[in-house]
Design an enzyme around this catalytic site. Structure first.
Site, PDB file in Angstrom:
ATOM      1  N   PHE B 119      36.889  38.588  38.426  1.00 24.54           N
ATOM      2  CA  PHE B 119      37.360  37.220  38.231  1.00 24.54           C
ATOM      3  C   PHE B 119      38.874  37.186  38.396  1.00 24.54           C
ATOM      4  O   PHE B 119      39.540  38.197  38.224  1.00 24.54           O
ATOM      5  CB  PHE B 119      36.967  36.732  36.828  1.00 24.54           C
ATOM      6  N   GLN B 240      45.372  23.266  33.283  1.00 26.92           N
ATOM      7  CA  GLN B 240      44.888  24.077  34.396  1.00 26.92           C
ATOM      8  C   GLN B 240      44.206  23.207  35.450  1.00 26.92           C
ATOM      9  O   GLN B 240      43.315  22.426  35.118  1.00 26.92           O
ATOM     10  CB  GLN B 240      43.893  25.096  33.876  1.00 26.92           C
ATOM     11  N   HIS B 242      41.806  23.685  38.337  1.00 21.77           N
ATOM     12  CA  HIS B 242      40.916  24.701  38.885  1.00 21.77           C
ATOM     13  C   HIS B 242      40.983  24.617  40.402  1.00 21.77           C
ATOM     14  O   HIS B 242      40.900  23.530  40.965  1.00 21.77           O
ATOM     15  CB  HIS B 242      39.481  24.469  38.406  1.00 21.77           C
ATOM     16  N   LEU B 252      32.678  21.179  39.508  1.00 20.91           N
ATOM     17  CA  LEU B 252      33.225  22.536  39.532  1.00 20.91           C
ATOM     18  C   LEU B 252      32.422  23.498  40.415  1.00 20.91           C
ATOM     19  O   LEU B 252      31.200  23.499  40.410  1.00 20.91           O
ATOM     20  CB  LEU B 252      33.228  23.065  38.090  1.00 20.91           C
ATOM     21  N   GLU B 255      34.897  30.165  39.959  1.00 22.32           N
ATOM     22  CA  GLU B 255      35.696  31.238  40.516  1.00 22.32           C
ATOM     23  C   GLU B 255      34.831  32.468  40.803  1.00 22.32           C
ATOM     24  O   GLU B 255      35.192  33.322  41.607  1.00 22.32           O
ATOM     25  CB  GLU B 255      36.737  31.587  39.454  1.00 22.32           C
ATOM     26  N   ARG B 286      44.568  31.363  38.458  1.00 20.04           N
ATOM     27  CA  ARG B 286      44.219  30.019  38.921  1.00 20.04           C
ATOM     28  C   ARG B 286      45.409  29.153  39.292  1.00 20.04           C
ATOM     29  O   ARG B 286      45.358  28.405  40.273  1.00 20.04           O
ATOM     30  CB  ARG B 286      43.406  29.301  37.837  1.00 20.04           C
ATOM     31  N   HIS B 353      41.048  20.812  35.008  1.00 19.84           N
ATOM     32  CA  HIS B 353      39.926  21.588  34.486  1.00 19.84           C
ATOM     33  C   HIS B 353      40.048  21.946  33.002  1.00 19.84           C
ATOM     34  O   HIS B 353      39.068  21.909  32.281  1.00 19.84           O
ATOM     35  CB  HIS B 353      39.819  22.876  35.310  1.00 19.84           C
ATOM     36  N   ARG B 398      45.533  29.773  31.714  1.00 21.01           N
ATOM     37  CA  ARG B 398      44.376  30.516  31.215  1.00 21.01           C
ATOM     38  C   ARG B 398      43.704  31.287  32.344  1.00 21.01           C
ATOM     39  O   ARG B 398      43.588  30.792  33.464  1.00 21.01           O
ATOM     40  CB  ARG B 398      43.368  29.540  30.599  1.00 21.01           C
TER      41      ARG B 398
END
Lengths: 249, 597
Positions: B119, B240, B242, B252, B255, B286, B353, B398
Site C-alpha cells: 500500500f 486527504q 484520495h 472510491l 489504493e 496519497r 476522502h 494519512r
C-alpha cells in the site's frame, strides 16, 4: 440521451393519520450516468422535499437503498436510469415495516434475525490475542468470504414467496449466514446446534426453491447452492434425531 | 417542548468501526451503554473501506512495528504525535488478530496466514522498498470488518438507538461533559442522554467538499457538536484527497489496485509517477500522488475530451487475479464508469476522502484541551475515537490502511479507558444543568419559525463549491484569503435556512438542516486554519511556500511544526507543540527529514 423520465413513486406515511397510500409522478430530465440515487435526490431537492428514501454509501455496499424498481427488488444506487424505460415505478421493499414512502425498516428485522440465529462466531475459548492468527486454508477462506459478502439489503426477502407468506421465515439472508458459520472452523457449533436454529419451517424447510433470492441478489451470492447444501445437512441431522429418539424408546 | 431524560453509564455517538469497537469494550464489561446512530450500524461508512488494515504481521514480507511507525511519522510529514503513533503501530497486530478471531474473513496466503498487500507509503527498512502490510478481505475490507464487529456486539447485547441523531454536547459550569441531546428521527422528539462518559465516534465530514468519496451521512456531527460546545478542533486544514475517485461519480477505487500492480497514466500513456516518486512510484503517499495527478491535468496531460482526469491501468494484470483480489473494483468500474478494467483503464481524479484533523485526544481516547500551561488537559467525561478524533496519528497526511487501524486501536483504547475510569470510580453522574437542552431546542425552534429563508440544499452547495475552489489539492494565498470571507458569508446564510417539510415524523429535511450546522463548523475550521498556516506540509500545499534548504518542500519546521487549534467562538486560532517523543524507550524519536518517496 435527452429523455425526460417519468418517475412514479409510492407515497405514504403510516404514522400520519391523514396519509393515504398513492402514487405520485414526477418528470425529470435524464442526465448522463444518472442513477436512481441521483434522480431521487434531485427530486427531493426540487419538487418533493418531504420524500423519504434511504441511501448511505452510494456504491452498492451498505445495503440501505433496496427498493422495488419496475417490479423487481434492487439497489437504487447501482441502477442506472439508462437501463430503464422512460416510465419508472418505485415501491418500498415488501416484507419489512414501512417507515415512509420508499424507506423501510430493515434494521429491526436484521437485528432480530441476528439474535435469533446467533449470527456470530461461537468461539470455543476467548481469543488469545498474543498468539498469531489461526491458520486457514486459502480456499476455505475464500469460500467463507464469498458468503460473508451479504450486505443485508433485504432484496432476497422481498423476492421470496415464503417470506411474503410467513412472517418469521429467516429467508436466504438468514440461511446464508448459517451456511457461512457452518463453514468456519472457528465456530464451535455443530449440525445439531444449527438444526435447533434452522431445522424447521421458519428455517431451511420453509424454502420452496422458487429461486427468487438468487435471481435478485445484488451481490450475486450463490444462494441456491448454499440452501441446497444446508437442506441436505439439516435433513441428515433431522433423521439422526429421529433415529436417536427411536433408540431411546 | 417536553424533553425526556434517559440515564446510562456511557453513551457512544456513532456505530461505525470506532463506535462498535468501543461499544464492545463497554458492553462486555457490563456497563450500561447506549449507542446512538443515524443509520443501522452495518450501513455506517466504515462499510465502504476497501483496501485493508495495516499491521506489521510480516506474513508475506519481513516487517516490524518500527518500520510501520517510521512510515506513519514520515507520512504525517512529522505533524503526527510520536507517542500516539508508537502506540498504534505496536497495537496493530493485536487488534487485527482479535478481529480475525471475531470472524473477519481475511484473505489467506498459501500457508494459511492473513494475506497482506502493498500500500502507498508503507515500506520496509525505513523507506527502501514497498512492504506487504495491508491485511485485506479482497477489496471489501471495511464491509467485512464492520459486520464482524457488529456481530460481536449483538453477542454482547449492545443497546443501539438506531435512527437517532445527536444534536448537542451537554457540558456543565465546570466544562465537564454530561452526555448529549438527541432527536429520534421517527418522532422528531428530543431526549437527553445523561451519562457518566460520552464517546464520540461520529466519523469525518468529507461532505464539506463538492467532490467526495464520503457517504451523505458523513457530516461531521461530532466535530460540529464539540466545536459549538467550546472544544477546539485540531489540524483541520489537513484533508486527504484520495488519488483515485471514479471521475464524475466520486466513488472510491482503492489504493489496493495500485498495490496489486495498477499504474497511473497520462494522456500520452506515460507512467508519470516515475518522475514524481522514483522509488515508490504509484505507491507513493496519497498527497504526493494526488498532487502529481493534479499537476498532470493542470499542465494539459489529462485524459478524455476535457482532459480532466488520468487513467488507472490494470489491463496488464491477470484477469483471474482481478476477479479474486479486486472484484468490488471491477463491479464499481463497470457500474459507475461504464468500463471493464480487465479490458480498459479506469478514469480517475483526486477526490476528497479523509479528515486528518478533528477533536483533540490523547492515545487513551480522552479529549484534551489547553488549560493554563498544560496543552493537553482531559475534559472530564469526554472521549473520542476514529476519524472524528485527532490523536494525532495521521498528522498532515494519512497513509492508506491506517484509518481502519486507527478506528480499531483507538476505539478499543477509548473503550478501555472508560471502563478503567468507571471501575476505579472516577466517573460520576453529575447533576444536569437546568438549561441542558436549551441550545438544541433553540436550534429546532429557529428552523420551525424561519420564514423567507434559503433552502438547505442551496447553502450546502455554496459551502461545497467554496471549499472545493478555495481549499483543494493545491492552495493559493489569494484564494485562501478570499475563501475565508466566502465561507464566513456562507456560514451567515446557514443561520437562515428554511425547510420545506415541517412534519414531525421521519423528517429528513430537518435532519439535513441540522447536519448543515455541523458541516459549517468544519468548513470554517478548515478554511481559517488553512489560510493561517503559511507553509506546505503533507496534504496542505500552498503556492507561496518555497522549496529550499531551510524549508524542504516548503515545510517550515522553525515556525510551523505545531498543531493548529481552532475555536468556533470568534474563529480564534491557537497552537500547541507536536509531540516528537515516542511513549517508550523502545524506539528513538524519528528525526525530521525532507520527505521524498
Amino acid at each position: 440521451m435527452s429523455r425526460v423520465l417519468s418517475i412514479s413513486i409510492f407515497r405514504h406515511n403510516p404514522r400520519d393519520p391523514a396519509s393515504v397510500p398513492h402514487m405520485e409522478t414526477h418528470e425529470l430530465a435524464e442526465a448522463p450516468g444518472m442513477t436512481l440515487f441521483i434522480a431521487l435526490n434531485r427530486l427531493r431537492e426540487t419538487v418533493a422535499p418531504d420524500l423519504s428514501f434511504d441511501f448511505v454509501c452510494r456504491a452498492g455496499v451498505c445495503g440501505s437503498c433496496a427498493m422495488v424498481i419496475n417490479g423487481r427488488p434492487g439497489l437504487a444506487c447501482r441502477t442506472l436510469t439508462a437501463a430503464l424505460p422512460e416510465h419508472i415505478s418505485l415501491h418500498p421493499l415488501p416484507g419489512f415495516a414501512l417507515i415512509a414512502d420508499l424507506s423501510v425498516d430493515t434494521g429491526t428485522w436484521m437485528r432480530e434475525l441476528a439474535e435469533s440465529l446467533e449470527t456470530w462466531v461461537h468461539l470455543a475459548a476467548e481469543p488469545d490475542i498474543d498468539l498469531l492468527e489461526a491458520p486457514m486454508e486459502p480456499k476455505l477462506a475464500e469460500e467463507i468470504y464469498e458468503l460473508d459478502r451479504c450486505i443485508e439489503c433485504g432484496c432476497c426477502i422481498a423476492a421470496c414467496g415464503t417470506a411474503q407468506m410467513r412472517p418469521g421465515f429467516v429467508g436466504a439472508v438468514g440461511l446464508n449466514k448459517i451456511a457461512r458459520f457452518r463453514l468456519d472452523p472457528a465456530d464451535s457449533r455443530d449440525d445439531a446446534d444449527y438444526f435447533e436454529l434452522v431445522g424447521n419451517d421458519q428455517g431451511i424447510f420453509g424454502c420452496m426453491s422458487l429461486m427468487g433470492c438468487e435471481d435478485l441478489c445484488p451481490k450475486e451470492l450463490p444462494l441456491q447452492t448454499q440452501l441446497a447444501w444446508l437442506r441436505r445437512g439439516m435433513a441428515r441431522q433431522g433423521l439422526r434425531g429421529i433415529f436417536k429418539k427411536k433408540d431411546n424408546e | 417542548m417536553k424533553v425526556a431524560k434517559r440515564t446510562f453509564d456511557a453513551v457512544i455517538v456513532g456505530a461505525g468501526g470506532a463506535g462498535l469497537r468501543a461499544a464492545l469494550q463497554l458492553s462486555e464489561s457490563g456497563m450500561k451503554t447506549a449507542v446512538l446512530t443515524k443509520v443501522f450500524p452495518t450501513r455506517s461508512h466504515t462499510v465502504a473501506a476497501q483496501g485493508g488494515v495495516a499491521a506489521s504481521l510480516g506474513n508475506s514480507t519481513e516487517d516490524n512495528w518500527h518500520w510501520h511507525m517510521y512510515d506513519t511519522v514520515k507520512g504525517s510529514d512529522w505533524l503526527g504525535d510520536q507517542d500516539a503513533i508508537e502506540f498504534m503501530c505496536k497495537k496493530a497486530n493485536e487488534v487485527v488478530v482479535e478481529l480475525e478471531h471475531y470472524g473477519m474473513p481475511f484473505d489467506r496466503t498459501d500457508d494459511g496466514k492473513i494475506y497482506q498487500r502493498p500500500f502507498g507509503g508503507h515500506s520496509m527498512n525505513y523507506g527502501q522498498a514497498p512492504v506487504m502490510r495491508s491485511c485485506a478481505a479482497a477489496d471489501r475490507t471495511g464491509h467485512a470488518m464492520l459486520h464482524a464487529l457488529y456481530q460481536r456486539n449483538v453477542r454482547a447485547n449492545t443497546q443501539f438507538f438506531v435512527e437517532w441523531m445527536a444534536l448537542d454536547l451537554i457540558r456543565d459550569a465546570d466544562g465537564d461533559v454530561l452526555g448529549v441531546t438527541a432527536m429520534e428521527m421517527e418522532t422528531g422528539e428530543v431526549s437527553i442522554f445523561h451519562a457518566k462518559a460520552t464517546i464520540f465516534a461520529t466519523g469525518g465530514a468529507g461532505r464539506i467538499y463538492f467532490s467526495s468519496t464520503n457517504a451523505f451521512i458523513n457530516t461531521g456531527d461530532g466535530v460540529g457538536m464539540a466545536a459549538r460546545a467550546g472544544v477546539p478542533l485540531e489540524d483541520m486544514e489537513f484533508w486527504q484527497f484520495h488519488p483515485t475517485g471514479v471521475a464524475g461519480a466520486g466513488v472510491l477505487i482503492t489504493e489496493g489496485v495500485r498495490g496489486e500492480g495498477g499504474i497511473l497514466r497520462n494522456s500520452s500513456g506515460e507512467r508519470f509517477m516515475e518522475r514524481y516518486a522514483p522509488n515508490l512510484k504509484d505507491l507513493a503517499s496519497r498527497d504526493v500522488v494526488s498532487r502529481a495527478m493534479t499537476t498532470e491535468i493542470n499542465e494539459g496531460r489529462g485524459c478524455g475530451p476535457d482532459k480532466d482526469h488520468v487513467l488507472l491501468d490494470i489491463t496488464h494484470l491477470a484477469p483471474e487475479n482481478i476477479m479474486k483480489r479486486l472484484p468490488g473494483i471491477r463491479e464499481i468500474s463497470i457500474q459507475f464508469a461504464g468500463i471493464d478494467p480487465i479490458k480498459a483503464p479506469i478514469p480517475v481524479v483526486p477526490t476528497c476522502h479523509y479528515q486528518m484533523g478533528g477533536i483533540p485526544t490523547n492515545y487513551k481516547g480522552q479529549v484534551v484541551v489547553p488549560q493554563g500551561d498544560n496543552n493537553n488537559v482531559p475534559v472530564r467525561g469526554f472521549y473520542a475515537a476514529g476519524e472524528c478524533a485527532c490523536a494525532s496519528v495521521h498528522g498532515a497526511n494519512r497513509l492508506g490502511t491506517n484509518s481502519l487501524l486507527d478506528l480499531l486501536v483507538f476505539g478499543k483504547s477509548a473503550g478501555e479507558t472508560v471502563v478503567e475510569d468507571f471501575e476505579a470510580g472516577n466517573l460520576s453522574l453529575k447533576p444536569l444543568p437546568d438549561d441542558a437542552a436549551d441550545v438544541s431546542l433553540a436550534r429546532l425552534a429557529r428552523l420551525e419559525n424561519q420564514t423567507n429563508g434559503e433552502s438547505v440544499h442551496e447553502v450546502r452547495l455554496a459551502m461545497q463549491r467554496t471549499m472545493q475552489k478555495h481549499a483543494g489539492v493545491f492552495r493559493f494565498n489569494d484564494l485562501l484569503k478570499e475563501g475565508v470571507e466566502a465561507i464566513k458569508a456562507v456560514a451567515e446564510r446557514a443561520k437562515n435556512t428554511e425547510i420545506g417539510d415541517k412534519s414531525k415524523v421521519w423528517n429528513t429535511a430537518r435532519m439535513e438542516a441540522l447536519e448543515l450546522d455541523n458541516l459549517i463548523e468544519v468548513a470554517k475550521a478548515t478554511m481559517i486554519s488553512a489560510e493561517a498556516r503559511k507553509e506546505s506540509r503533507g496534504a496542505h500545499v500552498r503556492d507561496d511556500a518555497l522549496d529550499n534548504a531551510e524549508t524542504p518542500n516548503g515545510r517550515d519546521d522553525a515556525n510551523w511544526l505545531k498543531h493548529t487549534l481552532w475555536y468556533s467562538e470568534g474563529n480564534r486560532l491557537a497552537y500547541k507543540p507536536v509531540n516528537l517523543k515516542p511513549m517508550s524507550d523502545d524506539v528513538e524519536p524519528i528525526a525530521l527529514a525532507k520527505r521524498t518517496y
